[in-house]
Design an enzyme around this catalytic site. Structure first.
Site, mmCIF file in Angstrom:
data_model
loop_
_atom_site.group_PDB
_atom_site.id
_atom_site.type_symbol
_atom_site.label_atom_id
_atom_site.label_comp_id
_atom_site.label_asym_id
_atom_site.label_seq_id
_atom_site.Cartn_x
_atom_site.Cartn_y
_atom_site.Cartn_z
ATOM 1 N N GLU A 141 1.245 -1.114 -0.212
ATOM 2 C CA GLU A 141 -0.083 0.052 0.261
ATOM 3 C C GLU A 141 0.838 1.361 -0.146
ATOM 4 O OE1 GLU A 141 -2.787 0.081 3.251
ATOM 5 O OE2 GLU A 141 -3.664 -1.355 2.596
ATOM 6 N N GLU B 46 -4.698 -9.063 1.195
ATOM 7 C CA GLU B 46 -5.044 -8.368 2.709
ATOM 8 C C GLU B 46 -6.906 -8.934 2.449
ATOM 9 O OE1 GLU B 46 -3.918 -4.694 4.738
ATOM 10 O OE2 GLU B 46 -1.484 -5.449 4.405
#
Ligand code: GAL
Length: 897
Positions: free
Chosen positions: A495, A590
């Protein structure tokens, strides 16, 4: 053939002296003046920490330590990276001037008798009280423990006169952070990134035949440098490696397999040998492959030999490599259970100079094939393995970041019991031993290195050193870990901010990092996890496999999430990615980010299958609890139920990694005064949250399991709606309250639990009978308990090894007179121990409990508490662990040392 067959046989007929116990990596060759010796430096250390900078030095001035008078040591540390920088143009020159600084802690005459005695691995913050006050230096997001400051570690090293003929290296598995190594008052090296392993050549600084002073400095910034608890100090193992000047280079072997079938496999090997002697060397390199028994940690039958290779290596720092291949017939393949077995092999490489054996080096590996298929997902040895993964941070709860083999194994054992088969090492390199465990137990691993690149997520994070260290860090990481069969993907980012600020720059950096990965290891795909990028952007085009965080199910998406404004809104993206990249495998690196507090059930219960936690549904800002009905999530998250639905709808996705398997220190969500966020399926103590059975019923569908929630002690709720949910792989279930049927339910196609949402509470017994395919499957019951009456102790094992490392985990339950755990009990217990051992930590898994982990006084949290016990090194006998509590009957348990 370079050698006659007879010579070859003679050489290999010598008994192998390879001891492969994972924590004593000592390999000795049979030549008296040579050989490799690796000793773990765990005892005999003295430690001292200062909250401020006590010694006038720093790696590089930062915003929290910009004092002009600090001497920057960066110019002397940077050249350490040269060995991992490909283009000599980019190498860092050693500064012309000598380092003109005299630090008393590094001198042999310094009196450290007032310093603390510690054993390594050591985390200086975890045994200290939590920080108090409204704006602590280290916030709750980082675990609220005093990781900041400078820690000095000193140890005496005795080296024999014989060591003069050797090269002496210090191998540090990881130190938080900016570690710098001094030997006899001289700076020998360092490596800023706290999660990577590194080697320092201390040969030029040592005196053989006498004692030496090793001093290691670790420093953590005073401020935000991590998004979670990082740990502090020498939190992983430190080794002394002695080798003959001609030896297999650091991380100098690379083994991979291809053309893998049950009938045969080709194993490719590359060995790099280094010559640190004064004269050129001509060596013979022999490598033999053996079966490796993970139970006994011993080498078994020999199965293949590589062609002997002759290498000529130039003097002082020359290197030469050998590449070879062998075919192994009927290989025992490596793969994740239950469909596969994690079989391992060991390649033993011997280096001869003339007839003298100068080095012997063992590389464990596995033979397996991986295929990353866009429609069928991951194939291991040709068979589909659905990724039932979890994310794991590096801390071990109340033991902090200090690596401990037993604690790590316990984490994996519980994940195995859960049905997990894959782990993402979020978001940084793990302890090397953790990968030994994943190899042995058969977990698939995404090995990840960075959480940020150029742009920071916290002001003092890795972005400060990214430019200088990205290449050496990434190459070192891959060279260390590339022989582990469990590692299936290299992830070079998570991210990263560049996704949203500058897509083109993100893609440029990704290509740069990806190319390094490919150069170091052409056998595995790479990736960076994306939660912002969309299929029409540039970053995704650079990816070998598509790793999506939360985008698959959508973020802030679904009927219960409609009111949320702001943030990164996403509709479900799996299909869009699949359409845009029809040739690439997709995984959910995730998924979920759901939250719960073990044993806490709050009303009303959301009617949806997934809902963001807030004070109307699922949360209570006063008690800081999140309901264990296991339906509540972060704003951007989804419940397990909704993830399962998406996964069933998009079978081309290879699976997902839950955020997270275990609770970890730091990163509280929704409520700020918590030392752990509650993301885990298992809490910080290792107690199962209700979600454990929800995942187990999905991941181990053959398990005859039914699990009722909530508990059934609700005085004051008589007559009120108190929903009852049941987790089971069954397809039908009938619930009874005090013998009265509450209805027989069939699980709908989009349902992953049985819900009776209208049950009205009355004390007594809940009983569920489940059915699968019309036959009885599993049953469960929950009863209203009596009052708390006594304590009960149980241990994960009845014995503990006295090696100074092994641990026993003792669970305390508060029970009623009939032995049933009393759900909301929070009695305070006092733990004590007699015999040759100690209690190293206690906890109860309560995110809001800020009692120091060393406290022997521990409140139960929703009925449970934990004490972690270690025996004294070298001791034997019986350990008795006791728990007492005012007003309750105490108890004790025996553990054999
Ligand atoms: C993700 C992030 C994780 C963790 C998680 C919590 O965005 O990658 O490190 O912060 O959110 O939901």
């Amino acid at each position: 053939m370079l050698l006659s067959k007879i010579f070859w046989l003679t050489l290999l007929a010598r008994p192998l002296q390879t001891s492969t116990a994972s924590l004593l990596r000592s390999v000795s060759a049979d030549s008296p003046d040579a050989g490799r010796e690796q000793v773990r430096l765990s005892t005999g250390w003295r430690f001292w920490r200062s909250e401020n900078i006590p010694d006038g030095i720093i790696y590089e001035r930062r915003s929290d330590a910009s004092n002009e008078s600090l001497l920057e040591l960066k110019p002397w540390i940077l050249p350490m990276g040269n060995a991992f920088i490909n283009d000599p143009e980019d190498w860092h020159d050693q500064p012309d001037s000598n380092l003109d600084i005299d630090i008393e802690y590094t001198r042999s005459g310094f009196d450290d008798s007032g310093w603390e005695n510690v054993t390594i691995p050591h985390d200086w913050a975890i045994r200290l009280p939590f920080l108090t006050g409204s704006r602590p230096v280290i916030p709750t997001s980082m675990g609220n423990l005093p990781v900041h400051g400078v820690g000095w570690y000193r140890k005496q090293l005795d080296l024999s006169a014989e060591d003069a003929r050797k090269k002496i290296y210090l191998d540090v598995d990881g130190a938080m952070a900016y570690p710098m190594v001094w030997v006899n008052g001289q700076l020998a090296g360092g490596w800023p990134f706290g999660y990577n392993s590194f080697r320092v050549d201390i040969t030029p600084h040592i005196k053989t035949g006498e004692s030496n002073i090793l001093a290691i400095r670790a420093e953590n910034p005073a401020g935000r440098f991590s998004r979670w608890y990082p740990g502090a100090g020498l939190y992983r193992n430190v080794w002394l490696t002695k080798v003959s000047p001609v030896h297999v280079a650091h991380w100098g072997t690379f083994i991979s397999s291809r053309e893998v079938s049950d009938a045969s496999a080709v194993v490719d090997l590359s060995v790099t040998v280094e010559n640190r002697a004064e004269s050129n060397a001509e060596v013979l390199v022999l490598t033999e492959v053996f079966e490796f028994n993970t139970q006994s940690q011993n080498i078994g039958r020999s199965v293949a030999k590589f062609e002997p290779a002759k290498l000529e290596i130039s003097a002082t720092d020359g290197k030469a490599s050998f590449n070879g291949s062998v075919t192994i017939r009927g290989p025992h393949l490596w793969g994740p259970p239950p469909a596969h077995q994690p079989n391992l092999y060991a390649a033993v490489t011997r280096v001869y100079q003339g007839k003298r054996l100068v080095d012997e080096y063992e590389t464990k590996f596995g033979i397996r094939s991986l295929e990353f298929h866009p429609d069928n997902g991951l194939l291991v040895n040709g068979q589909k393995v659905y990724l039932q993964g979890v994310n794991q941070h590096h801390d071990l709860g109340p033991l902090g970041a200090a690596f401990n083999m037993r604690a790590a194994r316990r984490q994996l054992e519980m994940l195995r019991d859960l049905g997990a088969n894959a782990i993402r090492m979020s978001h940084n390199p793990p302890a090397p031993e953790l990968l030994e465990l994943t190899d042995e137990m058969g977990f698939l691993v995404i090995n990840e290195i960075f959480d940020s690149w150029e742009e920071s997520k916290t002001p003092l994070d890795y972005s400060l050193i990214f430019q200088d260290w990205r290449e050496p860090d990434l190459r070192a990481f891959i060279r260390r870990d590339r022989n582990h069969p469990s590692v299936i993907v290299w992830s070079y980012g998570n991210e990263v901010k560049e996704q949203s600020s500058d897509d083109e720059r993100a893609a440029e950096i990704a290509i740069y990092l990806r190319n390094i990965c490919h150069a170091e290891d052409p056998t595995r795909p790479t990736s960076t996890s994306m939660h912002f990028s969309s299929p029409n952007m540039t970053l995704p085009t650079t990816q070998d496999v598509i790793s999506l965080n939360y985008q698959g199910e959508g973020m802030r998406y679904g009927p219960a999430y409609e009111h949320i404004t702001g943030g990164n809104h996403k509709t479900p993206q799996y299909q869009a990615y699949h359409d845009a990249f029809p040739g690439k495998l997709i995984m959910g690196s995730e998924v979920a980010s759901s939250l719960s507090t073990r044993g806490a059930f709050l009303f009303p219960v959301t009617p949806y299958n997934s809902a963001p936690v807030n004070d109307s549904y699922g949360g209570n800002s006063k008690t800081r609890e999140i309901s264990a009905y296991e339906l509540y999530t972060a704003d951007a998250g989804s419940s397990a139920d909704r993830i399962f639905l998406t996964q069933d709808e998009k079978p081309f996705v290879s699976g997902g990694f839950v955020w997270t398997g275990w609770d970890y220190l730091g990163e509280p969500y929704k409520y700020s005064s918590l030392h752990t966020g509650g993301w885990g399926i298992i809490d910080l103590a290792g107690f199962k949250k209700e979600r454990f059975w929800l995942y187990q019923s999905r991941w181990r569908p053959d398990l005859k399991l039914a699990h009722i929630i909530p508990h059934w002690n609700w005085p004051g709720r008589e007559g009120e709606v108190t929903p009852v949910h049941v987790f089971s792989a069954a397809d039908e279930a009938e619930l009874f309250l005090n013998g009265q049927s509450q209805g027989r339910l069939k699980k709908g196609t989009e349902e992953y639990r049985f819900r009776w949402d209208d049950v009205k509470y009355e004390p007594g017994e809940l009983y569920v009978q489940t059915y699968k395919g019309g036959s009885e499957w599993a049953a469960d019951k929950v009863q209203t308990t009596l009052e708390a009456y006594s304590l009960h102790l149980s241990a994960d094992r009845g014995h503990v090894a006295s090696d100074g490392d092994d641990l026993v985990f003792v669970t305390m339950e508060v029970v009623d007179a009939e032995g049933k755990v009393v759900p909301k009990s929070n009695n305070t217990a006092i733990f004590s121990v007699s015999g040759p051992g100690e209690i190293v930590a206690t906890t109860n898994g309560n995110p809001g409990d800020f009692t120091a982990f060393t406290s022997l006084e521990r409140r139960a949290f929703n009925g449970l508490a934990l004490a972690i016990v270690r025996s004294y090194a070298g001791a034997s006998g019986e350990l008795k662990v006791r728990a007492t509590s005012e007003g309750l009957q105490g108890t004790e348990i025996s553990i054999e040392v």
